[in-house]
Design a protein around this motif. Structure first.
Motif, PDB file in Angstrom:
ATOM      1  N   TRP A  22       8.078  -2.605   6.756  1.00  0.00           N
ATOM      2  CA  TRP A  22       6.993  -3.161   5.582  1.00  0.00           C
ATOM      3  C   TRP A  22       7.641  -4.484   5.480  1.00  0.00           C
ATOM      4  O   TRP A  22       8.682  -5.002   5.635  1.00  0.00           O
ATOM      5  CB  TRP A  22       7.601  -2.402   4.447  1.00  0.00           C
ATOM      6  N   ALA A  23       6.857  -5.298   4.953  1.00  0.00           N
ATOM      7  CA  ALA A  23       7.027  -6.882   4.713  1.00  0.00           C
ATOM      8  C   ALA A  23       8.331  -6.988   3.909  1.00  0.00           C
ATOM      9  O   ALA A  23       9.211  -7.883   4.158  1.00  0.00           O
ATOM     10  CB  ALA A  23       5.886  -7.548   4.022  1.00  0.00           C
ATOM     11  N   ASP A  24       8.451  -6.205   3.081  1.00  0.00           N
ATOM     12  CA  ASP A  24       9.829  -6.484   2.162  1.00  0.00           C
ATOM     13  C   ASP A  24      11.070  -5.804   2.738  1.00  0.00           C
ATOM     14  O   ASP A  24      12.158  -5.861   2.056  1.00  0.00           O
ATOM     15  CB  ASP A  24       9.634  -6.036   0.598  1.00  0.00           C
ATOM     16  N   GLY A  25      10.927  -5.317   3.766  1.00  0.00           N
ATOM     17  CA  GLY A  25      12.097  -4.848   4.514  1.00  0.00           C
ATOM     18  C   GLY A  25      12.624  -3.367   4.324  1.00  0.00           C
ATOM     19  O   GLY A  25      13.562  -2.840   4.580  1.00  0.00           O
ATOM     20  N   ALA A  26      12.211  -2.668   3.054  1.00  0.00           N
ATOM     21  CA  ALA A  26      12.312  -1.342   2.847  1.00  0.00           C
ATOM     22  C   ALA A  26      12.044  -0.506   3.658  1.00  0.00           C
ATOM     23  O   ALA A  26      10.956  -0.404   4.325  1.00  0.00           O
ATOM     24  CB  ALA A  26      11.614  -1.044   1.380  1.00  0.00           C
ATOM     25  N   ALA A  27      12.790   0.582   3.573  1.00  0.00           N
ATOM     26  CA  ALA A  27      12.562   1.692   4.705  1.00  0.00           C
ATOM     27  C   ALA A  27      11.172   2.488   4.012  1.00  0.00           C
ATOM     28  O   ALA A  27      10.394   2.690   5.012  1.00  0.00           O
ATOM     29  CB  ALA A  27      13.787   2.771   4.640  1.00  0.00           C
ATOM     30  N   ARG A  28      11.264   2.724   2.872  1.00  0.00           N
ATOM     31  CA  ARG A  28      10.040   3.322   2.463  1.00  0.00           C
ATOM     32  C   ARG A  28       9.361   2.461   1.232  1.00  0.00           C
ATOM     33  O   ARG A  28      10.238   2.698   0.037  1.00  0.00           O
ATOM     34  CB  ARG A  28      10.081   4.807   1.950  1.00  0.00           C
ATOM     35  N   ALA A  29       8.424   1.683   1.450  1.00  0.00           N
ATOM     36  CA  ALA A  29       8.254   0.850   0.013  1.00  0.00           C
ATOM     37  C   ALA A  29       7.742   1.712  -1.323  1.00  0.00           C
ATOM     38  O   ALA A  29       7.100   2.702  -0.905  1.00  0.00           O
ATOM     39  CB  ALA A  29       7.008   0.044   0.562  1.00  0.00           C
ATOM     40  N   GLU A  30       8.108   1.263  -2.440  1.00  0.00           N
ATOM     41  CA  GLU A  30       7.922   1.875  -3.523  1.00  0.00           C
ATOM     42  C   GLU A  30       6.386   1.622  -3.904  1.00  0.00           C
ATOM     43  O   GLU A  30       5.861   2.678  -4.417  1.00  0.00           O
ATOM     44  CB  GLU A  30       8.791   1.436  -4.827  1.00  0.00           C
ATOM     45  N   ALA A  31       5.848   0.779  -3.767  1.00  0.00           N
ATOM     46  CA  ALA A  31       4.686   0.218  -4.223  1.00  0.00           C
ATOM     47  C   ALA A  31       3.433   0.730  -3.446  1.00  0.00           C
ATOM     48  O   ALA A  31       2.571   0.122  -3.147  1.00  0.00           O
ATOM     49  CB  ALA A  31       4.479  -1.242  -4.277  1.00  0.00           C
ATOM     50  N   GLN A  32       3.407   1.942  -3.264  1.00  0.00           N
ATOM     51  CA  GLN A  32       2.341   2.639  -2.483  1.00  0.00           C
ATOM     52  C   GLN A  32       2.110   4.030  -2.884  1.00  0.00           C
ATOM     53  O   GLN A  32       2.798   4.622  -3.660  1.00  0.00           O
ATOM     54  CB  GLN A  32       2.737   2.672  -0.878  1.00  0.00           C
ATOM     55  N   ALA A  33       0.733   4.594  -2.722  1.00  0.00           N
ATOM     56  CA  ALA A  33       0.398   5.677  -3.268  1.00  0.00           C
ATOM     57  C   ALA A  33      -0.402   6.611  -2.250  1.00  0.00           C
ATOM     58  O   ALA A  33      -1.028   5.766  -1.281  1.00  0.00           O
ATOM     59  CB  ALA A  33      -0.366   5.939  -4.463  1.00  0.00           C
ATOM     60  N   MET A  34      -0.655   7.663  -2.508  1.00  0.00           N
ATOM     61  CA  MET A  34      -1.432   8.524  -1.489  1.00  0.00           C
ATOM     62  C   MET A  34      -2.260   9.498  -2.295  1.00  0.00           C
ATOM     63  O   MET A  34      -1.768  10.078  -3.166  1.00  0.00           O
ATOM     64  CB  MET A  34      -0.555   9.224  -0.336  1.00  0.00           C
ATOM     65  N   VAL A  35      -3.653   9.528  -1.646  1.00  0.00           N
ATOM     66  CA  VAL A  35      -4.502  10.683  -2.457  1.00  0.00           C
ATOM     67  C   VAL A  35      -4.780  11.525  -1.273  1.00  0.00           C
ATOM     68  O   VAL A  35      -5.067  11.136  -0.179  1.00  0.00           O
ATOM     69  CB  VAL A  35      -5.625  10.153  -2.897  1.00  0.00           C
ATOM     70  N   PHE A  36      -4.571  13.039  -1.483  1.00  0.00           N
ATOM     71  CA  PHE A  36      -4.733  13.879  -0.305  1.00  0.00           C
ATOM     72  C   PHE A  36      -6.159  14.627  -0.471  1.00  0.00           C
ATOM     73  O   PHE A  36      -6.830  14.352  -1.488  1.00  0.00           O
ATOM     74  CB  PHE A  36      -3.579  14.991  -0.654  1.00  0.00           C
ATOM     75  N   GLN A  37      -6.551  15.012   0.683  1.00  0.00           N
ATOM     76  CA  GLN A  37      -7.790  15.906   0.623  1.00  0.00           C
ATOM     77  C   GLN A  37      -8.003  16.668  -0.455  1.00  0.00           C
ATOM     78  O   GLN A  37      -8.867  16.855  -1.136  1.00  0.00           O
ATOM     79  CB  GLN A  37      -7.871  16.651   2.104  1.00  0.00           C
TER      80      GLN A  37
END
Lengths: 271, 243, 231
Positions: free
Chosen positions: B72-87
């Motif tokens: 990620w561009a901010d260097g975080a292992a898992r960026a906070e500012a993301q979300a996911m919608v599942f099937q």
């Protein structure tokens, strides 16, 4: 137990103790181990309110078999034992678990059986003859079979009558006095019971007293304070107050005044 | 009210370097190198079993690559500012409003702020009338709408969608697609999978085509639909089964 | 009709103080035990469902087996622990309601733990990815899963309540069945039956059965309601 050995579990248990803390006034009490037959007779409900009114001491009675009651005393889980098995009581004191044994009262054992008296027990002149009549007729007999004071007394009677009780007529219930009487009334069978339990027992069915009055059937009760040398926490002072009251004139009169259906159950015997 | 996501440092672009994933000796995805550019709508296409879902889960951080890297561009292992919608969205067994509130509480936002965001989200997605209804009793379309609203309320910079409308009827599908377009218009980067060609044509700005766990094409959508280079992609567009 | 049933009904109808005292003690003891079992058992069950550690399988088997722990054995264990000659004797808890609470907690805890584990495990399969995506790790997932499994969990807690309120062996051993102090519905039934005084025994039996029936009806109703209401 030292402070450093106190585990979290102990802390947890203390928390529980607080959680279930009793209302005020619960501090002034003693715990007494007695027998189921004494409890079942209703005597304590008669005596204890009088004692508490006079001294302010609450008496909590744990009713167990004679052997279990003495074991409870040995473990220090009660302050007083109040049972009817003289030889075992004297051993209890001799072993140092009890302070001193006091005679309190006696009642007697009676033989109950079906009202139609199939074994003709009523004709017997002494208790050995009565037991022999039951065995000879192979009439049903319900035994406690639990090494209680009553059971020990029953075995003594068979031995005196030179009979080994066995066969399909001899039912060993392995349970308390009341449960044994419930069984006896259903079969119906004969049974040896203390008079106190019998008089307050309501579910008699066809049973009645078929033999009573032999001196051998005498059943003495003793009371012993648990020795604080073994168990420093026992409330020996309050325990002695209770014992002193029971053997006092007043306590003895209270025992004599307890009746069921107009019959006196226990006879004072303090010296 | 427009979410203030612009003020946060950007986590994009997302750079994948030779990313692969194997489990139990079976390789599900291998050697994917790709850059997810900020503000774009990337549609991941491919046949069943091509590795689309694994790809999304790796990007989102639900699973970790067994080879290669995800940066990620901010260097975080898992960026906070993301979300996911599942099937099939998993909605909590509580009210619609409580479902919106839940991830905000996880982020440690104050009660007052959460209430404001929830009210605003309900209003924006036409869910206000359903606010107190148990989420599990909504229709399929409503449930997916709530799942998208919940994702949006988290103010993601990038939103992953895994076959978001495959279980829905055409009208519900249309609503979901409109929402995706709106999110994109707000600057949210979209990465979604679909096996619906029409949907891909309508939504994609870029296309990544996966085949048997490998990325075999990644191009602007117009180019891809005009004529893919790889024969498998051509066959896929032609409606042939590609295995 | 005369006899035990008539006596029982008149005791209940008149709100006999001894009867009421026994009922209130029984409920206090069992409800406290249920509460403690939940406070310990819900997180413990959830931890068993979500955590991976050596010996986890053995622990699960042990808790499953303990669900069948005979109450008298539980009573005996607590008796030996709390006896003046036992490790916690200095607390003086034997023959008190606290001792009965401890014994009943021991009976309910395995039910709560095992059921919670199974419910949370099933929910976790469904929720894991979504919760992870929303930002909840395993630890934070625990309260979420417990809350979303609340209907199934309630059934288990009621089963625990039923087991504790119906058992006689453990409370008799550790409580001593002391009149007005540790006499519960079940120990009173045992005693009154032994005394051949079936009236009070039947009255308590009726109340115990009514209580059990209403609880089960409530549990069933709650389950039905929740299926319709929560999905």
């Amino acid at each position: 137990m030292t402070q450093c050995r106190r585990s979290p579990l102990l802390g947890f248990a203390s928390g529980l103790a607080m959680l279930a803390a009793l209302p005020a006034g619960a501090q002034d009490f003693i715990t007494v181990a007695s027998t189921t037959s004494t409890e079942n007779s209703g005597l304590f409900e008669h005596l204890l309110p009088m004692f508490q009114a006079e001294t302010g001491i609450e008496v909590r009675v744990v009713a167990q078999g004679t052997g279990q009651a003495l074991e409870t005393g040995r473990r220090g889980d009660v302050d007083v034992v109040f049972v009817h098995a003289r030889a075992q009581e004297e051993q209890f004191v001799a072993d140092g678990y009890g302070v001193q044994r006091f005679n309190v009262m006696y009642n007697d054992f009676v033989l109950v059986g079906p009202d139609n008296d199939p074994a003709n027990v009523r004709a017997a002149t002494d208790v050995s003859a009565a037991m022999a009549a039951i065995a000879d007729a192979s009439a049903f007999f319900a035994s406690r079979g639990d090494d209680s004071g009553t059971h020990v007394a029953e075995m003594e009677l068979w031995r005196a009558a030179k009979i080994t009780p066995e066969g399909s007529w001899y039912l060993s219930t392995g349970s308390g006095m009341g449960a044994t009487l419930n069984t006896a009334s259903q079969v119906p069978a004969h049974a040896l019971t203390d008079r106190g339990t019998w008089l307050s027992f309501e579910n008699r069915g066809p049973l009645e007293i078929v033999f009573e009055g032999d001196d051998v059937l005498f059943n003495p009760y003793g009371i012993i304070a648990v020795n604080p040398e073994h168990h420093p926490h026992v409330k020996v002072g309050q325990a002695q107050v209770f014992i002193d009251w029971l053997v006092s004139e007043e306590g003895q009169a209270a025992i004599a005044s307890y009746t069921v259906n107009g019959e006196q159950l226990f006879f004072p015997s303090a010296e | 009210m427009r979410p203030v996501r612009d003020l946060a440092p950007s986590i994009l672009p997302l750079v994948l370097e030779g990313m692969g994933y194997a489990v139990g000796g079976k390789t599900l995805l291998s050697d994917v190198s790709l850059v997810v550019a900020s503000g774009r709508r990337l549609v991941v296409m491919g046949a069943n079993g091509a590795g689309k879902s694994v790809f999304l889960r790796l990007c989102h951080g639900l699973i970790e690559p067994t080879s290669g890297r995800r940066l990620w561009a901010d260097g975080a292992a898992r960026a906070e500012a993301q979300a996911m919608v599942f099937q099939r969205p998993v909605l909590l067994r509580r009210s619609v409003a409580a479902n919106l509130d839940y991830p905000l509480a996880l982020k440690g936002q104050s009660r007052g702020m959460r209430a404001e965001i929830v009210a605003h989200t309900l209003d924006r997605f036409g869910l206000t009338a359903l606010a107190d209804r148990p989420a599990r009793l909504l229709s399929g379309g409503e449930q997916q709408r709530l799942a998208l609203a919940r994702a949006w309320a988290m103010r993601p910079q990038v939103l992953f969608l895994d076959e978001p409308s495959s279980a829905l009827d055409p009208s519900a599908t249309r609503i979901i697609e409109e929402m995706v377009e709106q999110f994109s218009g707000e600057g949210i980067t979209i990465v979604m999978t679909t096996h619906n060609l029409g949907q891909a044509r309508r939504l994609a700005q870029d296309v990544a085509f996966l085949h048997r766990g490998r990325l075999i094409e990644h191009r602007p959508a117009a180019d891809f639909f005009a004529g893919p280079e790889a024969p498998e992609a051509r066959a896929f567009l032609a409606g042939d089964l590609v295995w | 009709m005369d006899g035990p049933f008539a006596t029982a009904l008149s005791l209940i109808a008149s709100g006999d103080p001894a009867l009421m005292q026994i009922i209130s003690l029984s409920l206090r003891v069992t409800l406290t035990a249920v509460l403690i079992a939940c406070v310990i058992g819900l997180p413990l069950g959830a931890a068993l469902a979500l955590a991976r550690f050596i010996g986890r399988g053995a622990l699960i088997v042990v808790f499953n087996a303990l669900m069948g722990l005979p109450p008298v054995v539980a009573g005996l264990i607590v008796y030996l622990m709390l006896s003046r000659s036992g490790p916690f004797g200095s607390l003086g808890l034997l023959f008190t309601p606290s001792a009965m609470i401890i014994a009943q907690t021991l009976l309910i805890l395995p039910i709560v733990v095992s059921l919670t584990r199974s419910v949370v495990e099933d929910l976790w399969v469904e929720y894991r990815e979504q919760l992870h995506s929303l930002g909840a790790g395993r630890l934070r997932a625990v309260p979420t899963l417990l809350w979303d499994g609340r209907v199934s969990l309630l059934t288990g807690v009621l089963a625990g309540f039923g087991r504790a309120s119906a058992e006689v062996g453990a409370v008799l051993i550790v409580g001593g069945n002391i009149a007005g102090h540790t006499r519960t519905m079940t120990t009173a039934i045992t005693l009154e039956t032994a005394r051949g005084q079936l009236g009070l025994a039947v009255a308590l039996g009726i109340i115990l059965m009514t209580l059990t029936l209403s609880l089960n009806a409530a549990a069933w109703g709650a389950g039905q309601w929740a299926r319709g209401r929560l999905g």
